[in-house]
Design a protein around this motif. Structure first.
Motif, mmCIF file in Angstrom:
data_model
loop_
_atom_site.group_PDB
_atom_site.id
_atom_site.type_symbol
_atom_site.label_atom_id
_atom_site.label_comp_id
_atom_site.label_asym_id
_atom_site.label_seq_id
_atom_site.Cartn_x
_atom_site.Cartn_y
_atom_site.Cartn_z
ATOM 1 N N GLY A 176 -7.923 -1.975 -6.391
ATOM 2 C CA GLY A 176 -8.442 -2.246 -5.452
ATOM 3 C C GLY A 176 -7.848 -1.051 -4.683
ATOM 4 O O GLY A 176 -6.623 -0.393 -4.887
ATOM 5 N N ALA A 177 -8.471 -1.209 -2.768
ATOM 6 C CA ALA A 177 -7.854 -0.929 -2.045
ATOM 7 C C ALA A 177 -7.019 -1.113 -0.524
ATOM 8 O O ALA A 177 -7.424 -2.497 -1.543
ATOM 9 N N PRO A 178 -6.294 -0.962 0.123
ATOM 10 C CA PRO A 178 -5.554 -1.338 0.836
ATOM 11 C C PRO A 178 -6.078 -2.341 1.778
ATOM 12 O O PRO A 178 -7.538 -1.488 2.594
ATOM 13 N N ASN A 179 -6.154 -3.784 1.749
ATOM 14 C CA ASN A 179 -6.728 -4.448 2.596
ATOM 15 C C ASN A 179 -7.770 -5.020 2.309
ATOM 16 O O ASN A 179 -8.655 -5.612 3.383
ATOM 17 N N VAL A 180 -8.435 -4.618 1.071
ATOM 18 C CA VAL A 180 -9.879 -5.100 0.933
ATOM 19 C C VAL A 180 -9.391 -5.579 -0.582
ATOM 20 O O VAL A 180 -8.930 -6.249 -1.527
ATOM 21 N N PRO A 181 -10.598 -7.100 -0.957
ATOM 22 C CA PRO A 181 -10.516 -7.694 -1.939
ATOM 23 C C PRO A 181 -10.773 -7.188 -3.146
ATOM 24 O O PRO A 181 -11.971 -5.815 -2.975
ATOM 25 N N LEU A 182 -10.212 -7.386 -4.343
ATOM 26 C CA LEU A 182 -10.392 -6.669 -5.232
ATOM 27 C C LEU A 182 -10.894 -7.593 -6.443
ATOM 28 O O LEU A 182 -10.376 -9.325 -6.762
ATOM 29 N N LEU A 183 -11.967 -8.041 -6.844
ATOM 30 C CA LEU A 183 -13.444 -8.640 -7.594
ATOM 31 C C LEU A 183 -13.022 -9.989 -6.764
ATOM 32 O O LEU A 183 -13.428 -11.134 -8.119
ATOM 33 N N GLY A 184 -13.332 -10.003 -5.928
ATOM 34 C CA GLY A 184 -13.615 -10.985 -4.389
ATOM 35 C C GLY A 184 -12.235 -11.941 -4.333
ATOM 36 O O GLY A 184 -12.402 -13.299 -3.829
ATOM 37 N N VAL A 185 -11.146 -11.786 -4.529
ATOM 38 C CA VAL A 185 -10.124 -12.257 -4.334
ATOM 39 C C VAL A 185 -9.426 -11.681 -3.307
ATOM 40 O O VAL A 185 -9.314 -10.588 -3.376
ATOM 41 N N PRO A 186 -8.795 -11.903 -2.096
ATOM 42 C CA PRO A 186 -8.534 -11.994 -0.641
ATOM 43 C C PRO A 186 -6.872 -11.272 -1.088
ATOM 44 O O PRO A 186 -6.186 -11.581 -2.344
ATOM 45 N N VAL A 187 -6.025 -10.457 -0.725
ATOM 46 C CA VAL A 187 -5.154 -9.884 -0.883
ATOM 47 C C VAL A 187 -4.331 -9.765 0.556
ATOM 48 O O VAL A 187 -5.242 -9.625 1.501
ATOM 49 N N MET A 199 0.986 -1.369 -0.098
ATOM 50 C CA MET A 199 -0.065 0.128 0.203
ATOM 51 C C MET A 199 1.128 1.206 -0.180
ATOM 52 O O MET A 199 0.819 2.199 -0.669
ATOM 53 N N GLU A 200 2.041 0.880 0.591
ATOM 54 C CA GLU A 200 3.143 1.959 0.689
ATOM 55 C C GLU A 200 3.463 2.703 -0.997
ATOM 56 O O GLU A 200 3.611 3.812 -1.257
ATOM 57 N N ALA A 201 3.055 1.712 -1.928
ATOM 58 C CA ALA A 201 3.623 1.829 -3.458
ATOM 59 C C ALA A 201 2.574 2.745 -4.212
ATOM 60 O O ALA A 201 2.292 2.600 -5.080
ATOM 61 N N GLU A 202 1.036 3.069 -3.495
ATOM 62 C CA GLU A 202 0.038 2.894 -4.361
ATOM 63 C C GLU A 202 -0.259 3.963 -4.686
ATOM 64 O O GLU A 202 -0.749 3.726 -6.535
ATOM 65 N N GLN A 203 0.413 4.987 -4.907
ATOM 66 C CA GLN A 203 0.235 6.465 -5.349
ATOM 67 C C GLN A 203 1.857 6.531 -6.375
ATOM 68 O O GLN A 203 0.726 7.177 -7.522
ATOM 69 N N LEU A 204 2.923 5.991 -5.597
ATOM 70 C CA LEU A 204 3.918 5.292 -7.232
ATOM 71 C C LEU A 204 3.293 4.656 -8.193
ATOM 72 O O LEU A 204 3.344 4.884 -9.320
ATOM 73 N N MET A 205 2.650 3.721 -7.969
ATOM 74 C CA MET A 205 1.931 2.583 -8.789
ATOM 75 C C MET A 205 0.896 3.668 -9.304
ATOM 76 O O MET A 205 1.368 3.214 -11.031
ATOM 77 N N GLY A 206 0.214 4.683 -9.004
ATOM 78 C CA GLY A 206 -1.172 5.286 -10.022
ATOM 79 C C GLY A 206 -0.174 6.113 -11.319
ATOM 80 O O GLY A 206 -0.601 5.738 -12.167
ATOM 81 N N THR A 207 0.461 7.052 -10.344
ATOM 82 C CA THR A 207 1.132 6.982 -11.737
ATOM 83 C C THR A 207 1.855 6.611 -13.163
ATOM 84 O O THR A 207 2.007 7.076 -14.046
#
Length: 248
Positions: free
Chosen positions: A191-202, A166-174
């Motif tokens: 996705g958002a931090p700590n939230v499953p994406l399309l039903g897949v847990p992270v 999640m610390e890389a979220e902003q750079l990843m978006g760029t």
């Protein structure tokens, strides 16, 4: 001599570390998929690939066509066949890594699309649990309906998912925005931090990123009733050996 089993997540990591592609210079090596078709199906297959790209379910418009007897990475195309090489989605993982964003591959699967919006993974094969490429397996099981997605906006496509801290979220978006601006496509969802994406847990403190599979277009050709043999993660190829869809 017994060669130890190598699980797909380790193959992905090895390939990603060997990618040297620099998009801003259009130079270096990428990871590619290779599909074999009957030579007389070439024009038909290219029409499907172009349609798939316009629909946004491919990674890139870069492509290489090789005829009978030609070599690609030491592989010789057999008589009566043509090879179509496309960019593998794992190339994007490598580009993230180059920018200091390690991506941990989770798995590949089938994503349900409704109204041209990705809704959820309905099938998933974890990279850590298989020595085979999950998308190759799923294509062979005839579980996709990519042509329906292309033409009607509803159906099942191939996709994969990875997670980044999640610390890389902003750079990843760029980075993803920069890649989209120079022709890369196929980002299904972030996705958002700590939230499953399309039903897949992270994992805790991680963000999921889902990307379309680089073999969607050729799977669509197979759906149309034409014989196709696809090998994902086939190897690395210099980007200068790849042309553009508009060249064909």
């Amino acid at each position: 001599m017994h060669v130890p089993l190598k699980f797909t997540n380790h193959r992905i990591e090895e390939y990603a570390l060997r990618v040297t592609y620099r998009p801003e210079e259009d130079a270096g090596k990428i990871i590619y998929n290779l599909s074999l078709i009957e030579s007389h199906d070439l024009e038909f297959a290219l029409a499907i690939v172009k349609e798939a790209h316009k629909t946004g379910i491919t990674i890139s418009d870069r492509i290489r066509i090789a005829g009978p007897g030609e070599q690609i990475g030491g592989y010789t195309v057999p008589e009566g066949r043509h090879a179509i090489c496309t960019m593998c989605s794992i190339t994007l993982d490598a580009l993230l890594l180059q920018r200091g964003i390690p991506a941990s591959p989770i798995g590949g699967g089938i994503v349900e699309v409704d109204g041209r919006v990705a809704r959820r993974f309905t099938s998933m094969i974890l990279y850590r649990d298989t020595t085979l490429d999950p998308l190759e397996v799923l294509i062979s099981q005839e579980t996709t309906s990519i042509l329906d997605v292309m033409r009607h906006g509803n159906g099942n496509i191939l996709a994969n998912i990875r997670e980044c801290h999640m610390e890389a979220e902003q750079l990843m978006g760029t980075v993803l925005d920069e890649l989209a601006a120079i022709g890369f496509s196929g980002i299904l969802d972030v996705g958002a931090p700590n939230v499953p994406l399309l039903g897949v847990p992270v994992s805790p403190q991680y963000v999921g990123v889902a990307i379309v599979g680089g073999t969607n277009a050729m799977a669509a050709v197979r759906e149309a009733g034409r014989p196709v043999v696809t090998r994902a993660l086939k190897g690395l190829i210099d980007i200068q050996e790849m042309g553009y869809l508009d060249d064909y």
